[in-house]
Design a protein around this motif. Structure first.
Motif, PDB file in Angstrom:
ATOM      1  N   HIS A  65       0.976  -1.261  -0.100  1.00  0.00           N
ATOM      2  CA  HIS A  65      -0.042  -0.159   0.127  1.00  0.00           C
ATOM      3  C   HIS A  65       1.266   1.280   0.561  1.00  0.00           C
ATOM      4  O   HIS A  65       0.701   2.054   0.674  1.00  0.00           O
ATOM      5  CB  HIS A  65      -1.332  -0.018   0.708  1.00  0.00           C
ATOM      6  CG  HIS A  65      -1.661  -1.316   1.129  1.00  0.00           C
ATOM      7  ND1 HIS A  65      -3.378  -0.861   0.711  1.00  0.00           N
ATOM      8  CD2 HIS A  65      -1.841  -2.438   1.718  1.00  0.00           C
ATOM      9  CE1 HIS A  65      -3.693  -1.860   0.175  1.00  0.00           C
ATOM     10  NE2 HIS A  65      -3.174  -2.998   1.422  1.00  0.00           N
ATOM     11  N   ASP A  67       0.718   3.802  -2.108  1.00  0.00           N
ATOM     12  CA  ASP A  67       0.177   4.663  -2.779  1.00  0.00           C
ATOM     13  C   ASP A  67       0.359   5.832  -2.928  1.00  0.00           C
ATOM     14  O   ASP A  67       0.554   6.357  -3.756  1.00  0.00           O
ATOM     15  CB  ASP A  67      -1.589   3.776  -3.050  1.00  0.00           C
ATOM     16  CG  ASP A  67      -1.465   2.519  -3.215  1.00  0.00           C
ATOM     17  OD1 ASP A  67      -2.147   2.315  -4.495  1.00  0.00           O
ATOM     18  OD2 ASP A  67      -1.552   1.863  -2.770  1.00  0.00           O
ATOM     19  N   GLY A  90      -2.058  -0.039  -4.474  1.00  0.00           N
ATOM     20  CA  GLY A  90      -3.304  -0.126  -5.324  1.00  0.00           C
ATOM     21  C   GLY A  90      -4.219  -1.655  -4.634  1.00  0.00           C
ATOM     22  O   GLY A  90      -4.812  -1.982  -5.647  1.00  0.00           O
ATOM     23  N   ASN A  91      -3.880  -2.092  -3.768  1.00  0.00           N
ATOM     24  CA  ASN A  91      -4.895  -2.977  -3.267  1.00  0.00           C
ATOM     25  C   ASN A  91      -5.608  -2.462  -2.412  1.00  0.00           C
ATOM     26  O   ASN A  91      -6.474  -1.994  -2.062  1.00  0.00           O
ATOM     27  CB  ASN A  91      -3.604  -3.992  -2.340  1.00  0.00           C
ATOM     28  CG  ASN A  91      -2.751  -4.845  -3.679  1.00  0.00           C
ATOM     29  OD1 ASN A  91      -3.094  -5.813  -4.499  1.00  0.00           O
ATOM     30  ND2 ASN A  91      -1.610  -4.455  -3.165  1.00  0.00           N
ATOM     31  N   CYS A  92      -7.217  -3.867  -1.946  1.00  0.00           N
ATOM     32  CA  CYS A  92      -8.404  -3.801  -1.276  1.00  0.00           C
ATOM     33  C   CYS A  92      -9.137  -2.522  -1.806  1.00  0.00           C
ATOM     34  O   CYS A  92      -9.675  -1.787  -0.606  1.00  0.00           O
ATOM     35  CB  CYS A  92      -7.139  -3.814  -0.130  1.00  0.00           C
ATOM     36  SG  CYS A  92      -6.425  -4.941   0.362  1.00  0.00           S
ATOM     37  N   GLY A  93      -9.102  -2.436  -2.804  1.00  0.00           N
ATOM     38  CA  GLY A  93      -9.402  -1.161  -3.538  1.00  0.00           C
ATOM     39  C   GLY A  93      -9.550   0.267  -3.073  1.00  0.00           C
ATOM     40  O   GLY A  93     -10.155   1.177  -3.100  1.00  0.00           O
ATOM     41  N   GLY A  95      -6.941   3.671  -2.708  1.00  0.00           N
ATOM     42  CA  GLY A  95      -6.384   3.980  -3.340  1.00  0.00           C
ATOM     43  C   GLY A  95      -6.642   5.939  -3.094  1.00  0.00           C
ATOM     44  O   GLY A  95      -7.218   6.709  -3.059  1.00  0.00           O
ATOM     45  N   PRO A 154      -8.428   1.124  -8.153  1.00  0.00           N
ATOM     46  CA  PRO A 154      -8.599   1.130  -7.099  1.00  0.00           C
ATOM     47  C   PRO A 154     -10.657   1.178  -7.185  1.00  0.00           C
ATOM     48  O   PRO A 154     -10.935   2.731  -7.538  1.00  0.00           O
ATOM     49  CB  PRO A 154      -8.263   1.326  -4.965  1.00  0.00           C
ATOM     50  CG  PRO A 154      -7.615   2.533  -6.180  1.00  0.00           C
ATOM     51  CD  PRO A 154      -7.145   2.451  -8.066  1.00  0.00           C
ATOM     52  N   SER A 197      -8.678  -3.483  -7.698  1.00  0.00           N
ATOM     53  CA  SER A 197      -8.801  -4.223  -6.456  1.00  0.00           C
ATOM     54  C   SER A 197      -9.716  -3.718  -6.261  1.00  0.00           C
ATOM     55  O   SER A 197     -10.605  -2.958  -6.323  1.00  0.00           O
ATOM     56  CB  SER A 197      -7.400  -4.283  -6.401  1.00  0.00           C
ATOM     57  OG  SER A 197      -7.276  -2.193  -5.317  1.00  0.00           O
ATOM     58  N   THR A 198     -10.513  -4.366  -4.630  1.00  0.00           N
ATOM     59  CA  THR A 198     -12.435  -4.483  -4.537  1.00  0.00           C
ATOM     60  C   THR A 198     -11.602  -4.718  -3.119  1.00  0.00           C
ATOM     61  O   THR A 198     -11.106  -5.653  -2.550  1.00  0.00           O
ATOM     62  CB  THR A 198     -13.410  -4.682  -5.158  1.00  0.00           C
ATOM     63  OG1 THR A 198     -14.679  -4.232  -4.850  1.00  0.00           O
ATOM     64  CG2 THR A 198     -12.926  -6.310  -5.661  1.00  0.00           C
ATOM     65  N   SER A 199     -12.789  -4.125  -2.449  1.00  0.00           N
ATOM     66  CA  SER A 199     -12.361  -4.995  -0.990  1.00  0.00           C
ATOM     67  C   SER A 199     -14.013  -4.930  -0.651  1.00  0.00           C
ATOM     68  O   SER A 199     -14.963  -4.356  -1.442  1.00  0.00           O
ATOM     69  CB  SER A 199     -12.727  -3.907   0.210  1.00  0.00           C
ATOM     70  OG  SER A 199     -13.235  -4.134   1.402  1.00  0.00           O
TER      71      SER A 199
END
Length: 573
Positions: A65, A67, A90-93, A95, A154, A197-199
């Motif tokens: 992360h 970003d 840019g993970n987990c939705g 950013g 994200p 990416s999304t959460s």
């Protein structure tokens, strides 16, 4: 004459094959020769004697992360301390692109809540030079780093950009808004994004308590975005799922994988309340694979462990009135107060008046909490938990916790394995790592500054799993290296790295394996605005080479910053 020649080292080339004594020649940013002694006849302008050491590819960390940090910290710490030569962020939705000017503060508050990165540091540190995602990539492209960086689109930022005030979770996107999100995702991928990416987990909330936009979005929205990815022709679909709901998510996970024809990966951990679910999930991955669908679980190298201390985000006594009354004191004055018997007695007699069920679990489950000393084993013995010690010694577990927090000049740490440790053994996690449909990740470098310190995981994987584990079977060193080099690189289409072979990128670690280690986590105040974060350094990196330049020598930065933005899949030239 070659630029760099490495001789006499034990080469572990990233392909999960047997180590061998050999040598490597590097010209520019490319490996031009690798093989047994005698392969490299010419001298090097820089000769490295790797006698008694292992020589590996640089680590490719696929879950970070950085970003925001990438806009102010060219050393990408902690990654730079741990032999990482490529990071994917840019993970987990969450950013910071795309972003309308009026949504910048909201995106900061979202990142602060989800990833526990101090908002003041983000506000002060980010140099906003973009609105669209391609403009964000261009801003990164103007910078130099210690390692290469790759970015993903994200979902949270994308939804806010398209839907504005309607982006809040629970509001469904219209067909036109879904078409816009798909088009912007395609645009981002064509500009060089490595994925989307999304959460989908209720644990991910802004500091205001709002879920990440799209957490409960209808699957039609995800399917629409997947079509945009398919149009671009590449990209990983990464998602943070709510662990108990992973099986019921497999319907749309499979559909996305079928549309994109590229990997789909979800955060794969073991939840205490569903300790055997991971076995079922592996079965679902296998069924998807049999059907030609690339659905993978992304697993951590150790428990997702919360560190608690007086200066961190959490400790067992936050919220208690007598503790909160000390909040405005400086650290020395606060410790002086905490060491007073009457202050301790007052704090121990109170409770957090508004603690949620989750906070009560994290702050008061003494059977899942350990005193953390030095480079403590991340597989702690149940007999050493605070609850077990209190019962054995006839003491209060809360009192033991309090006293330990006061040790080391008020820097004492408590360790709470939140996930992957329900059975008080890492055997299930080992089995998950050995499965061919999982990938190594979730180190979260750059995030969880005040509670989790797992950015050191690339180093830990070698020192613990291949050398030091004492409470169960280990993993073979070549396999551990393969997990975070060739496997992670190829997963994101980076076929030019992750392997020590002729023609590949000259990303190399020379490691004193016998002495490789991570030091104790320590709270520091080195973020913008002097905001705090946990740091944990690596020990034993004789050399890290990125793009053919020595960036680390004997665990110290050389000042070289050869890393650049990676745009899209990379192939051997």
């Amino acid at each position: 004459m070659h630029d760099i020649v490495i001789r006499n080292g034990t080469i572990i080339d990233g392909t999960n094959t047997e180590p061998y004594l050999g040598e490597i020649a590097i010209d520019g940013d490319t490996i031009v020769a690798v093989g047994p002694p005698g392969t490299v006849a010419a001298d090097g302008r820089r000769e490295i004697d790797a006698d008694g050491q292992i020589v590996t590819p640089g680590w490719v960390d696929m879950h970070t992360h950085y970003d925001a940090q990438a806009t102010w910290d060219p050393y990408l710490t902690p990654a730079g301390w741990h032999g990482v030569t490529t990071v994917v962020m840019g993970n987990c939705g969450v950013g910071f692109a795309p972003a309308h000017t009026h949504s910048r503060e909201w995106l900061i508050r979202l990142m602060e809540g989800v990833e526990d990165i101090p908002g003041a540091a983000l506000t002060d540190g980010i140099s906003w030079e973009w609105e669209t995602f391609p403009e964000y990539l261009d801003a990164l492209d103007r910078r130099e780093f210690i390692a290469d960086i790759g970015a993903q689109m994200p979902h949270g930022a994308l939804r806010a950009y398209v839907m504005g005030d309607r982006s809040a979770d629970g509001i469904e996107a219209t067909p036109e808004e879904i078409r816009q999100m798909a088009a912007l995702t395609e645009e981002a991928l064509r500009a060089g994004a490595l994925g989307f990416s999304t959460s989908r987990t209720p644990l991910h909330k802004s500091v205001d308590g709002d879920l990440v936009p799209g957490t409960s979005a209808d699957s039609s929205e995800l399917i629409g975005i997947a079509k945009g990815m398919a149009a671009a022709g590449h990209g990983v679909f990464e998602c943070a799922l709510h662990h108990p709901e992973v099986p019921e998510s497999f319907g749309w996970l499979r559909e996305v994988a079928g549309i994109t024809q590229h990997p789909v990966v979800f955060n794969f951990n073991i939840n205490d309340r569903h300790p055997d679910l991971w076995k079922d999930v592996l079965g679902l991955c296998e069924k998807a694979h049999d059907d030609g669908l690339a659905v993978h679980g992304q697993v951590s190298g150790r428990p997702v462990g919360i560190l608690q201390c007086w200066d961190g985000t959490l400790n067992p006594f936050i919220g208690r009135p007598s503790f909160e009354a000390l909040a405005d004191l400086d650290r020395a004055a606060r410790l002086t107060e905490l060491l007073k018997p009457e202050v301790k007695a007052a704090i121990l007699a109170e409770q957090h008046p508004d603690a949620s069920e989750f906070l009560q679990f994290v702050l008061g489950s003494w059977d899942k909490m350990w005193a953390f000393v030095g480079d403590s084993d991340y597989e702690p013995d149940p007999l050493d938990s605070l609850a077990a010690r209190a019962k054995r010694d006839g003491l209060s577990a809360a009192s033991l916790a309090y006293d330990h927090l006061c040790t080391d000049g008020g820097n004492g740490l408590l360790y709470f394995p939140l996930m992957n440790y329900g059975e008080e053994t890492l055997d299930p996690l080992r089995e998950m790592h050995l499965h061919p449909l999982t990938r190594m990740g979730l180190a979260d470098g750059g995030a969880h500054c005040g509670a989790i310190c797992d950015g050191s995981m690339p180093t830990f994987m070698l020192s613990f799993w291949a050398r030091d584990r004492s409470r169960g079977e280990r993993m073979e060193l070549p396999y551990v290296i393969h997990r975070q080099t060739q496997q992670t690189a190829e997963f994101y289409g980076l076929y030019d790295r992750g392997v020590l072979a002729t023609g590949c990128r000259a990303d190399v670690n020379v490691i004193d394996f016998e002495n490789l280690n991570v030091d104790a986590p320590r709270m520091t105040w080195d973020l913008p605005t002097d905001a705090p974060r946990f740091v944990q350094h690596g020990i034993g990196y004789s050399y890290t080479i990125a793009r053919g330049e020595i960036t680390v020598e004997n665990d110290k930065f050389t000042g070289a910053l050869p890393g650049r933005l990676v745009r899209g899949p990379q192939h051997l030239s």
